[in-house]
Scaffold this active site. Structure first.
Site, PDB file in Angstrom:
ATOM      1  N   HIS A 123       0.823  -1.218   0.000  1.00 56.13           N
ATOM      2  CA  HIS A 123       0.000   0.000   0.000  1.00 56.13           C
ATOM      3  C   HIS A 123       0.856   1.267   0.000  1.00 56.13           C
ATOM      4  CE1 HIS A 123      -3.613  -2.484   1.717  1.00 56.13           C
ATOM      5  NE2 HIS A 123      -3.391  -2.706   0.452  1.00 56.13           N
ATOM      6  N   CYS A 134       3.450  14.767 -12.852  1.00 62.37           N
ATOM      7  CA  CYS A 134       4.648  14.265 -13.543  1.00 62.37           C
ATOM      8  C   CYS A 134       5.323  13.123 -12.798  1.00 62.37           C
ATOM      9  CB  CYS A 134       5.640  15.408 -13.728  1.00 62.37           C
ATOM     10  SG  CYS A 134       6.296  16.013 -12.157  1.00 62.37           S
ATOM     11  N   CYS A 154       4.837  21.693 -12.106  1.00 61.41           N
ATOM     12  CA  CYS A 154       4.333  21.144 -13.383  1.00 61.41           C
ATOM     13  C   CYS A 154       2.828  21.333 -13.534  1.00 61.41           C
ATOM     14  CB  CYS A 154       4.692  19.663 -13.487  1.00 61.41           C
ATOM     15  SG  CYS A 154       3.591  18.591 -12.548  1.00 61.41           S
ATOM     16  N   GLU A 218      -7.329 -11.872  17.657  1.00 61.49           N
ATOM     17  CA  GLU A 218      -8.760 -12.001  17.336  1.00 61.49           C
ATOM     18  C   GLU A 218      -8.946 -12.925  16.131  1.00 61.49           C
ATOM     19  OE1 GLU A 218     -11.156  -9.885  18.820  1.00 61.49           O
ATOM     20  OE2 GLU A 218      -9.644  -8.872  20.052  1.00 61.49           O
TER      21      GLU A 218
HETATM   22  P1  OAD Z   1      -7.260  -3.781  10.481  1.00 63.23           P
HETATM   23  O1  OAD Z   1      -7.471  -2.663  11.461  1.00 63.23           O
HETATM   24  O2  OAD Z   1      -8.371  -4.113   9.557  1.00 63.23           O
HETATM   25  O3  OAD Z   1      -6.913  -5.116  11.273  1.00 63.23           O
HETATM   26  C1  OAD Z   1      -5.944  -5.149  12.279  1.00 63.23           C
HETATM   27  C2  OAD Z   1      -5.849  -6.573  12.800  1.00 63.23           C
HETATM   28  O4  OAD Z   1      -4.791  -6.609  13.732  1.00 63.23           O
HETATM   29  C3  OAD Z   1      -7.109  -7.084  13.501  1.00 63.23           C
HETATM   30  O5  OAD Z   1      -7.438  -8.372  12.989  1.00 63.23           O
HETATM   31  C4  OAD Z   1      -6.666  -7.163  14.962  1.00 63.23           C
HETATM   32  O6  OAD Z   1      -7.300  -8.255  15.657  1.00 63.23           O
HETATM   33  C5  OAD Z   1      -5.186  -7.431  14.826  1.00 63.23           C
HETATM   34  N1  OAD Z   1      -4.369  -7.033  15.983  1.00 63.23           N
HETATM   35  C6  OAD Z   1      -4.614  -6.060  16.903  1.00 63.23           C
HETATM   36  N2  OAD Z   1      -3.602  -5.989  17.783  1.00 63.23           N
HETATM   37  C7  OAD Z   1      -2.698  -6.934  17.420  1.00 63.23           C
HETATM   38  C8  OAD Z   1      -1.437  -7.358  17.935  1.00 63.23           C
HETATM   39  N3  OAD Z   1      -0.896  -6.783  19.006  1.00 63.23           N
HETATM   40  N4  OAD Z   1      -0.780  -8.341  17.291  1.00 63.23           N
HETATM   41  C9  OAD Z   1      -1.320  -8.934  16.202  1.00 63.23           C
HETATM   42  N5  OAD Z   1      -2.501  -8.582  15.674  1.00 63.23           N
HETATM   43  C10 OAD Z   1      -3.180  -7.595  16.272  1.00 63.23           C
HETATM   44  O7  OAD Z   1      -5.919  -3.454   9.699  1.00 63.23           O
HETATM   45  P2  OAD Z   1      -5.331  -4.081   8.368  1.00 63.23           P
HETATM   46  O8  OAD Z   1      -5.707  -5.519   8.242  1.00 63.23           O
HETATM   47  O9  OAD Z   1      -3.898  -3.722   8.317  1.00 63.23           O
HETATM   48  O10 OAD Z   1      -5.523  -0.114   3.382  1.00 63.23           O
HETATM   49  O11 OAD Z   1      -6.096  -3.265   7.263  1.00 63.23           O
HETATM   50  C11 OAD Z   1      -5.820  -3.550   5.937  1.00 63.23           C
HETATM   51  C12 OAD Z   1      -5.942  -2.328   5.101  1.00 63.23           C
HETATM   52  O12 OAD Z   1      -7.203  -1.700   5.372  1.00 63.23           O
HETATM   53  C13 OAD Z   1      -4.944  -1.224   5.406  1.00 63.23           C
HETATM   54  O13 OAD Z   1      -3.700  -1.421   4.819  1.00 63.23           O
HETATM   55  C14 OAD Z   1      -5.634  -0.033   4.818  1.00 63.23           C
HETATM   56  C15 OAD Z   1      -7.062  -0.273   5.249  1.00 63.23           C
HETATM   57  O14 OAD Z   1      -8.035   0.105   4.340  1.00 63.23           O
HETATM   58  C16 OAD Z   1      -5.277   1.023   2.684  1.00 63.23           C
HETATM   59  O15 OAD Z   1      -5.123   2.097   3.227  1.00 63.23           O
HETATM   60  C17 OAD Z   1      -5.186   0.819   1.207  1.00 63.23           C
END
Ligand code: OAD
Length: 246
Positions: A123, A134, A154, A218
């Site tokens: 990402h 540009c 630009c 989770e």
């Molecule tokens: P989320 O906020 O959707 O999920 C975070 C996950 O981390 C959850 O499943 C939690 O249970 C878990 N979690 C929390 N604390 C933790 C810990 N200490 N150790 C391990 N796991 C833990 O975030 P992402 O999956 O990263 O995209 O979200 C994916 C994408 O959604 C992001 O990259 C972003 C967003 O839209 C863009 O911006 C393109």
């Protein structure tokens, strides 16, 4: 918890020992213990802001200063944060394997700062801005982008070098992620809700023979389909895995 129970780790460690290629997919949960909020968790950006207003091309066209104000705050928070034991463990794992690819959905640069080398930032990242006109790049320090420097000579505008809603992933990053997922014997899915595609699909769709371990306190939509689940924070489980393996 689970990860401290050596029995739960055994099959994963055995799979790692046999593996010739290892793939890790990380999401914002791996940075939780560095103090960076997850996207969908309490205090996360997708709870407190309307995401499309800030993280979409339309939002940027509508109000680039608002978008940069938000990204500058996030960037400052990332710079204040330190890589945690989970980031360091993955960097250590990479050093003890011949073929290891780390694919992250995070834009916080904490894997790079922890010393991981073969990192695909699916990402994008916030180390630089790029011009919508540009494609010129401009490095960002801890202050981020000054709001009066958004307009580029630009005629374009500097935007954060990240992927927004409605945008395709950078082709090269996606190709390397796919190739690494396809050849992996072990897949570690760490700290991601696994709901955002196509990133989440790389962990499950391309390679059905891999041993897939989920590290997440989770349950997620992929929990039922993986080979092993470690219900523990990444900063706790990953060092245990790497200590047992290395
Ligand atoms: P989320 O906020 O959707 O999920 C975070 C996950 O981390 C959850 O499943 C939690 O249970 C878990 N979690 C929390 N604390 C933790 C810990 N200490 N150790 C391990 N796991 C833990 O975030 P992402 O999956 O990263 O995209 O979200 C994916 C994408 O959604 C992001 O990259 C972003 C967003 O839209 C863009 O911006 C393109």
């Amino acid at each position: 918890m689970g990860a401290s129970d050596g029995k739960i780790l055994e099959p994963l460690i055995a799979a790692l020992r046999r593996a010739s290629s290892v793939f890790a997919l990380t999401g914002s949960g791996i940075s939780a213990e560095s103090g960076v909020p997850t996207f969908r968790g309490a205090g996360g950006p997708w709870r407190t802001h309307r995401a499309e207003q800030l993280a979409s091309p339309e939002g940027f066209t509508r109000d680039p200063r608002l978008v940069w104000t938000w990204y500058n705050e996030r960037l400052a928070a990332h710079r204040r944060a330190q890589p945690n034991a989970g980031h360091h463990a993955l960097a250590r794992l990479e050093r003890s394997l011949r073929d290891f690819t780390l694919v992250t959905q995070n834009v916080d640069s904490l894997h790079v700062r922890a010393g991981s080398r073969n990192v695909v930032e699916l990402h994008g990242h916030l180390r630089e801005a790029r011009c919508t006109g540009c494609d010129a790049r401009r490095g960002l320090d801890e202050e981020g982008l000054p709001l009066d420097e958004i307009e580029h000579a630009c005629g374009g505008r500097f935007r954060p070098n990240v992927v927004w809603f409605g945008e395709a992933l950078p082709e090269e990053s996606w190709r390397s992620a796919e190739a690494a997922a396809r050849r992996a014997d072990v897949v570690l899915v760490v700290g991601t809700s696994a709901v955002v595609y196509p990133a989440a699909s790389s962990a499950t769709n391309y390679n059905r023979r891999a041993f897939v371990a989920e590290i997440n306190p989770e349950a997620t939509p992929i929990s039922e389909r993986v080979s092993c689940v470690l219900r523990a924070p990444a900063a706790q489980a990953l060092p245990q895995i790497v200590d047992a393996f290395a």
